[in-house]
Design an enzyme around this catalytic site. Structure first.
Site, PDB file in Angstrom:
ATOM      1  N   ASP A 106       0.834  -1.198   0.000  1.00  0.00           N
ATOM      2  CA  ASP A 106       0.000   0.000   0.000  1.00  0.00           C
ATOM      3  C   ASP A 106       0.875   1.258   0.000  1.00  0.00           C
ATOM      4  O   ASP A 106       1.652   1.475   0.918  1.00  0.00           O
ATOM      5  CB  ASP A 106      -0.883   0.013   1.252  1.00  0.00           C
ATOM      6  CG  ASP A 106      -1.723   1.275   1.325  1.00  0.00           C
ATOM      7  OD1 ASP A 106      -2.704   1.370   0.567  1.00  0.00           O
ATOM      8  OD2 ASP A 106      -1.382   2.178   2.119  1.00  0.00           O
TER       9      ASP A 106
ATOM     10  N   HIS B 161      -7.551   9.341  -1.607  1.00  0.00           N
ATOM     11  CA  HIS B 161      -6.794   9.300  -0.344  1.00  0.00           C
ATOM     12  C   HIS B 161      -7.555   9.919   0.837  1.00  0.00           C
ATOM     13  O   HIS B 161      -7.550   9.368   1.936  1.00  0.00           O
ATOM     14  CB  HIS B 161      -5.439   9.995  -0.526  1.00  0.00           C
ATOM     15  CG  HIS B 161      -4.406   9.543   0.448  1.00  0.00           C
ATOM     16  ND1 HIS B 161      -3.061   9.606   0.196  1.00  0.00           N
ATOM     17  CD2 HIS B 161      -4.515   9.009   1.679  1.00  0.00           C
ATOM     18  CE1 HIS B 161      -2.397   9.133   1.228  1.00  0.00           C
ATOM     19  NE2 HIS B 161      -3.260   8.762   2.144  1.00  0.00           N
TER      20      HIS B 161
ATOM     21  N   LEU C 241      -1.248  -0.788  14.076  1.00  0.00           N
ATOM     22  CA  LEU C 241      -0.573  -1.012  15.357  1.00  0.00           C
ATOM     23  C   LEU C 241      -0.597   0.263  16.209  1.00  0.00           C
ATOM     24  O   LEU C 241       0.179   0.393  17.158  1.00  0.00           O
ATOM     25  CB  LEU C 241       0.890  -1.436  15.121  1.00  0.00           C
ATOM     26  CG  LEU C 241       1.082  -2.751  14.360  1.00  0.00           C
ATOM     27  CD1 LEU C 241       2.546  -2.942  13.965  1.00  0.00           C
ATOM     28  CD2 LEU C 241       0.603  -3.929  15.219  1.00  0.00           C
TER      29      LEU C 241
ATOM     30  N   LYS D 271       3.196  -1.214   9.056  1.00  0.00           N
ATOM     31  CA  LYS D 271       4.435  -0.660   8.511  1.00  0.00           C
ATOM     32  C   LYS D 271       5.578  -1.069   9.431  1.00  0.00           C
ATOM     33  O   LYS D 271       5.452  -1.027  10.661  1.00  0.00           O
ATOM     34  CB  LYS D 271       4.316   0.866   8.462  1.00  0.00           C
ATOM     35  CG  LYS D 271       5.601   1.598   8.145  1.00  0.00           C
ATOM     36  CD  LYS D 271       6.315   2.097   9.404  1.00  0.00           C
ATOM     37  CE  LYS D 271       7.695   2.626   9.080  1.00  0.00           C
ATOM     38  NZ  LYS D 271       8.503   2.926  10.303  1.00  0.00           N
ATOM     39  N   SER D 272       6.676  -1.491   8.854  1.00  0.00           N
ATOM     40  CA  SER D 272       7.907  -1.631   9.626  1.00  0.00           C
ATOM     41  C   SER D 272       9.084  -1.498   8.677  1.00  0.00           C
ATOM     42  O   SER D 272       9.006  -1.918   7.523  1.00  0.00           O
ATOM     43  CB  SER D 272       7.967  -2.978  10.351  1.00  0.00           C
ATOM     44  OG  SER D 272       9.213  -3.076  11.028  1.00  0.00           O
TER      45      SER D 272
ATOM     46  N   ARG E 204      10.809  -7.557  12.358  1.00  0.00           N
ATOM     47  CA  ARG E 204       9.421  -7.188  12.684  1.00  0.00           C
ATOM     48  C   ARG E 204       8.522  -7.349  11.458  1.00  0.00           C
ATOM     49  O   ARG E 204       7.358  -7.728  11.582  1.00  0.00           O
ATOM     50  CB  ARG E 204       9.374  -5.750  13.227  1.00  0.00           C
ATOM     51  CG  ARG E 204       9.937  -5.646  14.638  1.00  0.00           C
ATOM     52  CD  ARG E 204       9.607  -4.323  15.306  1.00  0.00           C
ATOM     53  NE  ARG E 204      10.401  -3.210  14.814  1.00  0.00           N
ATOM     54  CZ  ARG E 204      11.632  -2.920  15.210  1.00  0.00           C
ATOM     55  NH1 ARG E 204      12.231  -3.675  16.111  1.00  0.00           N
ATOM     56  NH2 ARG E 204      12.280  -1.876  14.709  1.00  0.00           N
TER      57      ARG E 204
ATOM     58  N   ASN F 284       5.322  -9.749  11.842  1.00  0.00           N
ATOM     59  CA  ASN F 284       3.972  -9.166  11.667  1.00  0.00           C
ATOM     60  C   ASN F 284       3.101  -9.977  10.705  1.00  0.00           C
ATOM     61  O   ASN F 284       1.901  -9.740  10.604  1.00  0.00           O
ATOM     62  CB  ASN F 284       4.076  -7.720  11.177  1.00  0.00           C
ATOM     63  CG  ASN F 284       4.588  -6.773  12.260  1.00  0.00           C
ATOM     64  OD1 ASN F 284       4.660  -7.139  13.422  1.00  0.00           O
ATOM     65  ND2 ASN F 284       4.960  -5.562  11.872  1.00  0.00           N
TER      66      ASN F 284
END
Ligand code: A2P
Length: 275
Positions: A46, A109, A191, A232-233, A238, A242
């Site tokens: 995304d 958006h 998160l 997101k990471s 991670r 995730n």
């Protein structure tokens, strides 16, 4: 999880049940992060022009060795491009930056209500879809009244509405509306942006009980309630962890997580946001 698990959209397309979000990943780190994510098994990426990393996402897709149809790619119309001509131009710019012929899902958006052009922008997305320029179209950050406005005035129900959603802001009324209309809810900041939420004592207790990390508990909760999280990471381990969501939460845990809702956003208010 994401490699084998999909959700059905109301237009007949299938979308991975978990995605990788690249908001706030600096462009210089995005290609490596997306390559890590694709290697870990994510198949939904995304992005948006506003994240300033579409080129870097495209570079990762090109280098991944995956076929284009193995990746579900999402991008969005920026606020400054609302309106018929600007929306078409924005779409071509995103495809060019991403190095693809088409994205899989294209979203508005933000509603940007002060611009007064989200209905016209939605009609343009629907026209582009009818011209087969992309498979699916949807919205992002639309509040119930914006959503009803769009559906009443165009008769076209979006496939997706992507909104801020996590246990501290779980949007039950909006999710109910989505469920009634067959709209899939995608969750940004699933998160809670990695802040206080991941040290919440109630979540820590559920994590201990299930032998999982707090982030895994929160992401599994998204799957249980039927939202598609886009964590997101920028960190490889991670990113992998995730996606390790192949477990079930007990019913008590889902109730406890549902009860954490504070009804307060971390991110901007869609009513006024002008990036
Ligand atoms: P990092 O990029 O260093 O991993 P959200 O997806 O809700 O916006 O949250 C993103 C934030 O959460 C980032 O700061 C990210 O930091 C952090 N984060 C992502 N995954 C985890 C995890 N498994 N455990 C702890 N923090 C995480």
């Amino acid at each position: 999880m994401a490699t084998s698990s999909f959700v059905d959209l109301n237009d007949g397309a299938r979308m991975p049940a978990v995605g990788f979000g690249v908001w706030r990943i600096p462009a210089a780190q995005t290609t490596a992060a997306v390559l890590d994510a694709l290697e870990a098994g994510y198949r939904l990426i995304d992005t948006a022009p506003g994240y300033q990393n579409e080129e870097a996402v495209g570079a990762a897709i090109a280098r991944s060795g995956l076929r284009r149809n193995e990746i579900f790619l999402v991008s969005k119309v920026p606020n400054r491009s609302h309106g018929r001509g600007p929306t078409r131009e924005a779409y071509e710019r995103s495809c060019e930056a991403l190095g693809v012929a088409a994205v899989d899902l294209y979203l508005i958006h933000w509603p940007a209500p002060h611009r007064g052009r989200y209905v016209e922008t939605w009609e343009t997305l629907c026209a582009l879809r009818d011209e087969r320029r992309m498979r699916s179209v949807g919205l992002s950050n639309f509040q119930p009244h914006h959503l009803s406005d769009v559906v009443e005035r165009t008769g076209v129900v979006p496939a997706v509405n992507q909104v801020e959603l996590h246990p501290y802001f779980s949007q039950p009324a909006l999710r109910k509306l989505h469920a009634e209309q067959g709209i899939v809810t995608q969750a940004w900041s699933p998160l809670g942006q990695g802040g206080e939420l991941l040290t919440d004592p109630a979540i820590a207790a559920i994590a201990d009980r299930h032998g999982k990390s707090p982030a895994q508990i929160v992401l599994r909760w998204h799957c249980e309630i039927g939202t598609v999280p886009l964590p997101k990471s920028g960190n490889r381990s991670r990113i992998r962890a995730n996606l390790e969501l192949d477990f079930e939460l007990d019913a008590e845990a889902v109730r406890e997580l549902d009860a954490l809702d504070r009804g307060r956003r971390i991110g901007p208010d869609p009513e006024t946001f002008e990036p």
